[in-house]
Design a protein around this motif. Structure first.
Motif, PDB file in Angstrom:
ATOM      1  N   GLY A  66       0.791  -1.218   0.000  1.00  0.00           N
ATOM      2  CA  GLY A  66       0.000   0.000   0.000  1.00  0.00           C
ATOM      3  C   GLY A  66       0.824   1.269   0.000  1.00  0.00           C
ATOM      4  O   GLY A  66       2.031   1.272   0.216  1.00  0.00           O
ATOM      5  N   ALA A  67       0.126   2.359  -0.272  1.00  0.00           N
ATOM      6  CA  ALA A  67       0.678   3.720  -0.227  1.00  0.00           C
ATOM      7  C   ALA A  67      -0.506   4.660  -0.008  1.00  0.00           C
ATOM      8  O   ALA A  67      -1.632   4.213   0.203  1.00  0.00           O
ATOM      9  CB  ALA A  67       1.431   4.033  -1.515  1.00  0.00           C
ATOM     10  N   LYS A  68      -0.267   5.918  -0.097  1.00  0.00           N
ATOM     11  CA  LYS A  68      -1.257   6.957   0.232  1.00  0.00           C
ATOM     12  C   LYS A  68      -2.581   6.804  -0.517  1.00  0.00           C
ATOM     13  O   LYS A  68      -2.624   6.606  -1.710  1.00  0.00           O
ATOM     14  CB  LYS A  68      -0.642   8.321  -0.102  1.00  0.00           C
ATOM     15  N   ILE A  77      -0.897   8.800  -6.433  1.00  0.00           N
ATOM     16  CA  ILE A  77      -0.104   8.546  -7.639  1.00  0.00           C
ATOM     17  C   ILE A  77       0.752   7.289  -7.506  1.00  0.00           C
ATOM     18  O   ILE A  77       0.760   6.434  -8.392  1.00  0.00           O
ATOM     19  CB  ILE A  77       0.784   9.763  -7.956  1.00  0.00           C
ATOM     20  N   VAL A  78       1.473   7.169  -6.402  1.00  0.00           N
ATOM     21  CA  VAL A  78       2.356   6.011  -6.206  1.00  0.00           C
ATOM     22  C   VAL A  78       1.533   4.726  -6.160  1.00  0.00           C
ATOM     23  O   VAL A  78       1.880   3.734  -6.815  1.00  0.00           O
ATOM     24  CB  VAL A  78       3.188   6.183  -4.913  1.00  0.00           C
ATOM     25  N   ARG A  80      -1.453   4.176  -7.374  1.00  0.00           N
ATOM     26  CA  ARG A  80      -2.084   3.927  -8.680  1.00  0.00           C
ATOM     27  C   ARG A  80      -1.111   3.203  -9.618  1.00  0.00           C
ATOM     28  O   ARG A  80      -1.482   2.271 -10.329  1.00  0.00           O
ATOM     29  CB  ARG A  80      -2.552   5.236  -9.302  1.00  0.00           C
ATOM     30  N   ARG A  81       0.143   3.612  -9.599  1.00  0.00           N
ATOM     31  CA  ARG A  81       1.152   2.937 -10.445  1.00  0.00           C
ATOM     32  C   ARG A  81       1.313   1.470 -10.035  1.00  0.00           C
ATOM     33  O   ARG A  81       1.399   0.587 -10.883  1.00  0.00           O
ATOM     34  CB  ARG A  81       2.485   3.668 -10.361  1.00  0.00           C
ATOM     35  N   ARG A  82       1.372   1.222  -8.747  1.00  0.00           N
ATOM     36  CA  ARG A  82       1.502  -0.153  -8.270  1.00  0.00           C
ATOM     37  C   ARG A  82       0.284  -0.982  -8.688  1.00  0.00           C
ATOM     38  O   ARG A  82       0.414  -2.136  -9.109  1.00  0.00           O
ATOM     39  CB  ARG A  82       1.632  -0.180  -6.743  1.00  0.00           C
ATOM     40  N   LEU A  83      -0.885  -0.387  -8.578  1.00  0.00           N
ATOM     41  CA  LEU A  83      -2.110  -1.116  -8.901  1.00  0.00           C
ATOM     42  C   LEU A  83      -2.254  -1.367 -10.402  1.00  0.00           C
ATOM     43  O   LEU A  83      -2.747  -2.427 -10.808  1.00  0.00           O
ATOM     44  CB  LEU A  83      -3.322  -0.365  -8.359  1.00  0.00           C
ATOM     45  N   ASN A  84      -1.842  -0.427 -11.220  1.00  0.00           N
ATOM     46  CA  ASN A  84      -1.875  -0.658 -12.666  1.00  0.00           C
ATOM     47  C   ASN A  84      -0.964  -1.816 -13.047  1.00  0.00           C
ATOM     48  O   ASN A  84      -1.315  -2.657 -13.877  1.00  0.00           O
ATOM     49  CB  ASN A  84      -1.500   0.613 -13.427  1.00  0.00           C
ATOM     50  N   ARG A  85       0.205  -1.886 -12.407  1.00  0.00           N
ATOM     51  CA  ARG A  85       1.121  -3.011 -12.667  1.00  0.00           C
ATOM     52  C   ARG A  85       0.513  -4.316 -12.160  1.00  0.00           C
ATOM     53  O   ARG A  85       0.599  -5.355 -12.822  1.00  0.00           O
ATOM     54  CB  ARG A  85       2.476  -2.756 -12.008  1.00  0.00           C
ATOM     55  N   THR A  86      -0.119  -4.275 -11.000  1.00  0.00           N
ATOM     56  CA  THR A  86      -0.764  -5.467 -10.453  1.00  0.00           C
ATOM     57  C   THR A  86      -1.863  -5.966 -11.388  1.00  0.00           C
ATOM     58  O   THR A  86      -1.959  -7.165 -11.657  1.00  0.00           O
ATOM     59  CB  THR A  86      -1.351  -5.185  -9.051  1.00  0.00           C
ATOM     60  N   ALA A  87      -2.691  -5.051 -11.886  1.00  0.00           N
ATOM     61  CA  ALA A  87      -3.764  -5.437 -12.809  1.00  0.00           C
ATOM     62  C   ALA A  87      -3.187  -6.081 -14.063  1.00  0.00           C
ATOM     63  O   ALA A  87      -3.702  -7.094 -14.555  1.00  0.00           O
ATOM     64  CB  ALA A  87      -4.613  -4.222 -13.161  1.00  0.00           C
ATOM     65  N   GLU A  88      -2.100  -5.517 -14.567  1.00  0.00           N
ATOM     66  CA  GLU A  88      -1.422  -6.079 -15.747  1.00  0.00           C
ATOM     67  C   GLU A  88      -0.932  -7.501 -15.463  1.00  0.00           C
ATOM     68  O   GLU A  88      -1.123  -8.410 -16.280  1.00  0.00           O
ATOM     69  CB  GLU A  88      -0.243  -5.162 -16.097  1.00  0.00           C
ATOM     70  N   LEU A  89      -0.322  -7.691 -14.306  1.00  0.00           N
ATOM     71  CA  LEU A  89       0.187  -9.019 -13.932  1.00  0.00           C
ATOM     72  C   LEU A  89      -0.953 -10.015 -13.722  1.00  0.00           C
ATOM     73  O   LEU A  89      -0.855 -11.174 -14.127  1.00  0.00           O
ATOM     74  CB  LEU A  89       1.030  -8.917 -12.662  1.00  0.00           C
ATOM     75  N   MET A  90      -2.027  -9.558 -13.101  1.00  0.00           N
ATOM     76  CA  MET A  90      -3.167 -10.446 -12.847  1.00  0.00           C
ATOM     77  C   MET A  90      -3.832 -10.885 -14.160  1.00  0.00           C
ATOM     78  O   MET A  90      -4.292 -12.014 -14.278  1.00  0.00           O
ATOM     79  CB  MET A  90      -4.191  -9.749 -11.941  1.00  0.00           C
ATOM     80  N   ARG A  91      -3.870  -9.991 -15.139  1.00  0.00           N
ATOM     81  CA  ARG A  91      -4.425 -10.361 -16.445  1.00  0.00           C
ATOM     82  C   ARG A  91      -3.514 -11.357 -17.159  1.00  0.00           C
ATOM     83  O   ARG A  91      -3.982 -12.242 -17.857  1.00  0.00           O
ATOM     84  CB  ARG A  91      -4.625  -9.117 -17.311  1.00  0.00           C
ATOM     85  N   ALA A  92      -2.211 -11.205 -16.981  1.00  0.00           N
ATOM     86  CA  ALA A  92      -1.250 -12.100 -17.639  1.00  0.00           C
ATOM     87  C   ALA A  92      -1.235 -13.485 -16.997  1.00  0.00           C
ATOM     88  O   ALA A  92      -0.852 -14.458 -17.651  1.00  0.00           O
ATOM     89  CB  ALA A  92       0.147 -11.486 -17.590  1.00  0.00           C
TER      90      ALA A  92
END
Length: 172
Positions: A66-68, A77-78, A80-92
């Protein structure tokens, strides 16, 4: 040194010795600042080990730290970046699970874990694949509590991947 300088100790030294001491002090300060900046840059740009999605096994547990959380309950912002990467990994990795880890800070309207779960669900990730850990207040607790969840749910045979930011990697 500043206290001694104010009391006039350095003025009583021979001028050459005073100049040498002043030069050594200035050099040391410049060396310290340059070393600090170099180390910060090295950590920020070279301390990430990003695994390509094709190299991840299907049986993976992603632990997103987590972050702010903003006042409007959206990820900062921080985060959101982590979550976008997580969503990408979860889809893969359609069989992978995700632990979203982070408690609620004093200035946050909801826990970081709840915010992360809501965001991932809004990105099309099934809520069944997301495990919430909402008690952690720091990085050590994120990892300790997430590890306990992995053990308790019998996921020890899964591969573990931590999703965080480049600047946070050395701390993890």
């Amino acid at each position: 040194a500043i206290i001694l300088y104010r009391k006039g100790v350095f003025e009583r030294l021979p001028k050459k010795l005073f100049a040498v001491m002043k030069g050594v002090w200035c050099f040391g300060l410049c060396f310290y600042v340059a070393s600090f900046l170099f180390l910060c840059g090295f950590i920020a740009f070279n301390s990430v080990n990003e695994v390509p999605t094709e190299d991840l096994p299907e049986k993976t547990v992603f632990v997103t730290l987590g972050a702010k959380v903003s006042a409007d309950k959206s990820p900062g912002i921080v985060l959101r970046r982590r979550l976008n990467r997580t969503a990408e990994l979860m889809r893969a990795c359609p069989e992978a699970l995700c632990i979203v880890s982070g408690g609620q800070g004093g200035n946050e309207p909801i826990s970081e874990a709840q915010c992360m779960r809501d965001f991932l669900v809004s990105k099309g990730i099934s809520a069944d694949r997301i495990i919430m850990e909402d008690k952690a207040t720091d990085t050590i607790e994120n990892l300790r509590f997430s590890s306990a969840l992995i053990e308790n749910r019998g996921l020890s045979d899964y591969r573990l991947a931590v999703v965080t930011s480049k600047f946070h990697t050395p701390r993890v």
